[in-house]
Design an enzyme around this catalytic site. Structure first.
Site, short mmCIF file in Angstrom:
data_model
loop_
_atom_site.label_atom_id
_atom_site.label_comp_id
_atom_site.label_asym_id
_atom_site.label_seq_id
_atom_site.Cartn_x
_atom_site.Cartn_y
_atom_site.Cartn_z
N LYS A 242 -80.70 50.17 -102.37
CA LYS A 242 -80.77 50.72 -103.73
C LYS A 242 -79.45 50.57 -104.48
O LYS A 242 -79.43 50.11 -105.63
CB LYS A 242 -81.16 52.20 -103.66
CG LYS A 242 -81.16 52.92 -104.99
CD LYS A 242 -81.28 54.40 -104.81
CE LYS A 242 -80.03 54.96 -104.16
NZ LYS A 242 -80.01 56.44 -104.13
N THR A 243 -78.35 50.95 -103.85
CA THR A 243 -77.04 50.88 -104.53
C THR A 243 -76.70 49.45 -104.90
O THR A 243 -76.15 49.18 -105.98
CB THR A 243 -75.94 51.49 -103.64
OG1 THR A 243 -76.30 52.82 -103.29
CG2 THR A 243 -74.60 51.50 -104.37
N GLN B 63 -87.79 61.66 -101.37
CA GLN B 63 -86.47 62.19 -101.01
C GLN B 63 -86.01 63.27 -101.99
O GLN B 63 -84.81 63.54 -102.10
CB GLN B 63 -85.45 61.05 -100.96
CG GLN B 63 -85.77 60.01 -99.89
CD GLN B 63 -84.71 58.94 -99.78
OE1 GLN B 63 -83.59 59.19 -99.33
NE2 GLN B 63 -85.06 57.73 -100.18
N ASP C 282 -79.39 57.10 -111.32
CA ASP C 282 -79.71 57.07 -109.90
C ASP C 282 -80.21 58.45 -109.47
O ASP C 282 -79.91 59.46 -110.10
CB ASP C 282 -78.45 56.69 -109.12
CG ASP C 282 -78.76 56.31 -107.68
OD1 ASP C 282 -79.95 56.09 -107.36
OD2 ASP C 282 -77.81 56.22 -106.88
N GLU C 283 -80.97 58.49 -108.37
CA GLU C 283 -81.51 59.75 -107.82
C GLU C 283 -82.29 60.51 -108.89
O GLU C 283 -82.15 61.73 -109.05
CB GLU C 283 -80.38 60.62 -107.26
CG GLU C 283 -79.50 59.94 -106.23
CD GLU C 283 -80.18 59.68 -104.90
OE1 GLU C 283 -81.38 60.01 -104.77
OE2 GLU C 283 -79.53 59.14 -103.98
N ARG D 196 -82.01 58.75 -91.84
CA ARG D 196 -80.55 58.52 -91.74
C ARG D 196 -80.23 57.75 -90.47
O ARG D 196 -79.13 57.20 -90.35
CB ARG D 196 -79.78 59.85 -91.68
CG ARG D 196 -79.94 60.82 -92.84
CD ARG D 196 -79.69 60.20 -94.17
NE ARG D 196 -80.96 59.78 -94.76
CZ ARG D 196 -81.06 59.00 -95.83
NH1 ARG D 196 -79.97 58.51 -96.40
NH2 ARG D 196 -82.25 58.67 -96.33
#
Length: 730
Positions: free
Chosen positions: A41-42, A255, A224-225, A603
């Site tokens: 994503k980043t 998430q 983002d997020e 994670r």
């Protein structure tokens, strides 16, 4: 032959998957990027920002917003490597709003030198508001009131709007406290973190001219997020993109784990309703985890209804099976984890690549003890962050008062710091004198007026006033010079040079503060002291995890968001802990709790272990537990179960699946029941969920206990069997 720009654009698209290329290359109109965990994503967001700067916009016309300072720094660094970061605005929501409110303070109706109150100072002010409303802080806990006010602000509710919705006496009282708290903030020229967002959202909503100016400046907005946005952040995003609709929202409903602090998952779920012309790109390939870890996560999250459909997949190896340990007690669970970590380290694993997650901080203690006994170094992602240390807050309080003399919270913090003989009684009289005279406490202290009614301390108060006046000369100095001067002349440097503790030297922290300010000044040569103070306020909640250390990391599942480790342990998978349920709640948000476990699972890169205990010590008592219903939702393939009793299914302590009483239809609030240990009691709460029935029983001594009814050893008792209720005994 390619031009330099064409070559640069080609480089930005190089090495991307087809969905990633699609997201990066999209330029006009709304875009929703549904990015699964570990999907790059980043990389996509940063390359998209660079691509826009190379094709359709100047860097200064691009605004990229994320949620943490750490994520913003990483994004800035990655864009800088791509060669187009200069002039681009990359920051958190709070940093953006703080800057805009200072620039446009007159439009917002606030002073430019406003103070940003952190959580501790906010609670002090709420406590004062409670007292001024003639309510008791013993009954109205500042922490609880703070949460209610924060949620109100996240929903953009003013005190009047909150009161209008108040369904009862409790909410009406909260509205009174909220209104008084706002008056105190205004008197002290202060804003809290929620105000930064709410004030900016309201300003954009009512000021058409400012909104148009900002829309023209920020022609492309990337957030983002997006699943973590609240009402204020949603309003800011919509207003800044009203004309051009060039909003790129990146996130994953699966998430979304911050509903408890105001985040609204509906913002991302309704994106296509808000923007009917939106393009949707799904990033479903995971580059982080093994196939078995990803399969467990994917199967688990399908239990949620509030989500966007996507299928996670990976080309990574199948990997080791996901392990589920059942342990007899919390102590044996911790010991087993320590043994597993020791074995991993002996096999060549790195401690920094190992993490233990838990739902609540209280679960860390037994794990810490086991790691200590095993000689394993660890760090905990909680505790006093640097800017929350007492000595640091003391220094910053001096600067806050110099910049904003109305900041009474900071002033009362330093009036006797270091100790100068001004006690609580004198301070109380001083505050009362200021109130009756119509002056601020600061103005009264520096006025030189006769303060003899304060008693023997009046001379000391005058001396403190002279000190404050002499320190005002630092206001035009760079932050490092201002700090050095204030530390020396206030007496803080000498005071903390004499103070040491077992694990830290406060004087060294003061030196580190000067170093931090010098680094900031080097990066921002034109920054003022006010700018630097704003910076410290906004990084006060920075993640305390130190990367690159040779230590195992212990943290809550919430803190784990955005991180990844080779080896992950998740402990305490028991009903009531995960999914978490407070004692005063009939039911929690099971979907958010499932998303939280999903975040924890994803994670892990290589090895994942989930564990639970049959008996756990809680609140000083050993209580038999029921394993988390989430364990039942894991796939059969690729999961290894290690149970105390091999004959039991999913770790039941008696080898049987729990079941409701045969006469359940006769159970209700008020029903008498008998427990084999606690004796006779009466049901005060009965909640039948999709998977479990929770019952709360009140006993004769006034104590209450909550159980999962399917596994509680309770039997119904007829009233005529016990006669008068006063005869209840245990």
């Amino acid at each position: 032959m390619q031009s330099g720009t064409e070559a640069a654009i080609g480089d930005l698209l190089e090495g991307l998957s087809e969905p990633q290329r699609e997201a990066v290359a999209h330029t006009e109109g709304p875009l929703l990027i549904l990015a699964g965990p570990g999907s790059g994503k980043t990389r996509v967001v940063t390359r998209r920002a660079a691509h826009l700067a190379c094709t359709v916009a100047r860097p200064s016309q691009i605004l990229a917003i994320t949620f943490t300072n750490k994520a913003a720094r990483e994004m800035q660094e990655r864009i800088a490597v791509l060669g187009v970061a200069h002039g681009m605005t990359v920051c958190t929501f709070h940093a953006l709003c703080a800057k805009l409110l200072r620039w446009h303070h007159d439009r917002a109706g606030i002073p430019r030198n406003f103070t940003i109150f952190d959580r501790d100072d906010r609670r002090k002010l709420i406590k004062k508001a409670i007292e001024e409303c003639d309510l008791s802080s013993a009954n109205w806990t500042p922490a609880v009131v703070e949460r209610d006010i924060s949620l109100a602000k996240n929903d953009m509710l003013t005190p009047d709007a909150y009161e209008a919705r108040a369904p009862g006496w409790r909410e009406e009282s909260i509205a009174r406290i909220y209104r008084q708290y706002e008056e105190l903030l205004s008197e002290m020229a202060g804003l809290d973190f929620d105000d930064l967002l709410m004030r900016m959202a309201i300003l954009l909503d009512k000021d058409d001219e400012l909104r148009d100016d900002l829309e023209d400046r920020f022609r492309y907005v990337l957030i983002d997020e997006y699943q973590d946005t609240n009402a204020s952040q949603y309003g800011i995003a919509r207003r800044l993109t009203e004309k051009r609709q060039n909003l790129c929202a990146t996130g994953d409903p699966d998430q979304s784990i911050y509903g408890w602090r105001g985040a609204n998952i509906e913002n991302i779920l309704n994106f296509e309703h808000d923007f009917p012309e939106a393009k949707v790109v799904r990033l479903e390939q995971n580059y982080r985890s093994t196939q078995r870890i990803l399969a467990a996560a994917d199967r688990l999250i399908t239990g949620n209804l509030k989500r966007k459909e996507k299928s996670l997949w990976t080309q990574n190896d199948e990997g080791a099976a996901v392990r589920v340990f059942e342990c007899e007690t919390g102590q044996t669970e911790a010991k087993r984890i320590a043994e597993g970590i020791s074995q991993e380290l002996r096999s060549g694993g790195a401690a920094r690549e190992i993490a233990v997650f838990y739902r609540v901080n209280s679960l860390s203690r037994v794990v810490e003890e086991a790691l200590l006994k095993a000689g394993i170094a660890y760090q905990i992602a909680r505790g006093l962050e640097f800017y929350s240390r007492k000595e640091i807050k003391d220094v910053l309080a001096y600067l806050r008062v110099l910049v904003n003399p109305a900041d009474e919270v900071a002033l009362l913090r330093i009036i006797n710091t270091p100790p100068r003989g001004i006690g609580a009684t004198t301070i109380g009289r001083l505050v009362e004198r200021a109130k009756t005279s119509g002056l601020s406490v600061h103005d009264l202290i520096v006025s030189g007026d006769d303060l003899s009614d304060l008693g023997r301390s009046s001379a000391k108060v005058h001396e403190f006033g002279k000190l404050l006046e002499s320190l005002r000369s630092v206001l035009n100095l760079p932050a490092p010079d201002a700090l050095t001067h204030v530390m020396g002349h206030s007496g803080l440097r000498a005071h903390y040079s004499e103070t040491t503790s077992a694990d830290e030297a406060p004087a060294q922290n003061l030196d580190e503060l000067i170093t931090a300010s010098a680094e900031y000044q080097a990066e921002h040569p034109e920054a003022t002291l006010l700018d630097w103070l704003e910076h410290t306020a906004l990084v006060a909640d920075v993640d305390s995890v130190r990367e690159g250390t040779g230590a195992v990391t212990l943290m809550t599942l919430h803190a784990a968001k955005g991180l990844e480790f080779d080896v992950v342990y998740i402990v305490g998978l028991e009903d009531g802990l995960l999914p978490f349920r407070r004692r005063d709640e009939q039911d929690g948000d099971e979907e958010e709790e499932r998303r939280l476990l999903f975040v924890g699972i994803t994670r892990a890169r290589k090895l994942l272990t989930l564990s639970h205990a049959r008996v756990r010590m809680q609140r000083g008592c050993s209580e038999r537990t029921v394993s988390s219903p989430f364990l039942e939702e894991l796939p059969q393939d690729g999961v290894e179960w290690d149970r105390v009793d091999i004959s039991s299914r999913r770790g039941r302590s008696d080898g049987k699946t729990g079941r409701l009483p045969d006469d359940i239809e006769e159970w209700s609030i008020g029903t008498l029941v008998r427990h084999e240990v606690r004796g006779l009691g009466q049901i005060v709460s009965l909640h039948r969920g999709a998977k479990r029935t929770h019952v709360t029983v009140r006993f004769r001594d006034g104590s209450e206990q909550t159980w999962v009814l399917e596994f509680a050893k309770l039997t119904r008792v007829d009233f005529d069997e016990v006669g008068d209720l006063d005869c209840l005994d245990s």
